[in-house]
Structures are given as C-alpha cells and as structure tokens.
Design a protein around this motif. Structure first.
Motif: not given
Length: 124
Positions: A1-12, A14-27
């Motif tokens: 089993q692999v558990q995945l948790v995303e973070s980093g979304g939001g409102l930006v 046009t032309g802006g930047s965002l960085r999403l992150s995904c933390a994994a556990s289990g593998r």
C-alpha cells in the motif's frame, strides 16, 4: 500500500507559479513511478507529468516547458513546479503512484494509488 498526501495548491494569477508537493508513505518514491494528474470541472482526469523509478521524466504536451516534476528521495516526496500558469491549468491536481510497469501512452487506469487532490485555481 502507498499513501499519498498532496499540498501546495491555491489561487494564483495568470503567469504566476505554484509548487505542489506529494508526501508518500508505504513505498519509497524511487521504487515506483510517481505521477501528477489533474481534473478540471466537467472533464476527465488527465495526465500531467510522471517521474519513473529510473528517473526518466515525461510531460503532457500542454505543460512542457512550464512544469517540472522532481523527487526528493531523502524526504520521500515528489514535487510539481508549475510556472507560467494559465486559466486552463485550473483543476484539482492529484498525486499518484504506479507500482507496475510504466506504459505508454500514460493513462490514469494504470496508476494504482491516489492522493486526495489539491485545488489549483488560476485567475485571468
């Protein structure tokens, strides 16, 4: 089993930047193919980017040159750096893991594990 948790979304804007992150556990993220997909309202979930266990990186044509996928083996995380964001990038972004063999074309059906998603909204 692999558990995945995303973070980093939001409102930006046009032309802006965002960085999403995904933390994994289990593998470890270096032992499976890790991907990002997105789903806009009224549309099917679509492939965005994948980093294979071997380190190979693949992108949808719509994000090439703007998005970059990477992984941090020490933190067991995968990131999606999104630059030059456009309103059409607005969607829920999902982190995913494929414990099998990466197949082309890359499809959602081949990925086994999914996070809960994080909303990205790009205002015009």
């Amino acid at each position: 089993q692999v558990q995945l948790v995303e973070s980093g979304g939001g409102l930006v804007q046009t032309g802006g930047s965002l960085r999403l992150s995904c933390a994994a556990s289990g593998r470890t993220v270096s032992s499976v193919d890790m991907g990002w997909f997105r789903q806009a309202p009224g549309k099917e979930r679509e492939f965005v980017a994948v980093i294979a266990w071997s380190g190979g990186k693949y992108y949808a044509d719509s994000v090439k040159g703007r998005f970059t996928i990477s992984r941090d083996n020490a933190k067991n995380t995968v990131a999606l750096q999104m630059n030059s964001l456009q309103p059409e990038d607005t969607a829920i972004y999902y982190c995913s893991a494929d414990a099998g063999t990466l197949r082309f074309p890359i499809k959602t059906e081949t990925f086994d594990y999914w996070g809960q998603g994080t909303q990205v909204t790009v205002s015009a």
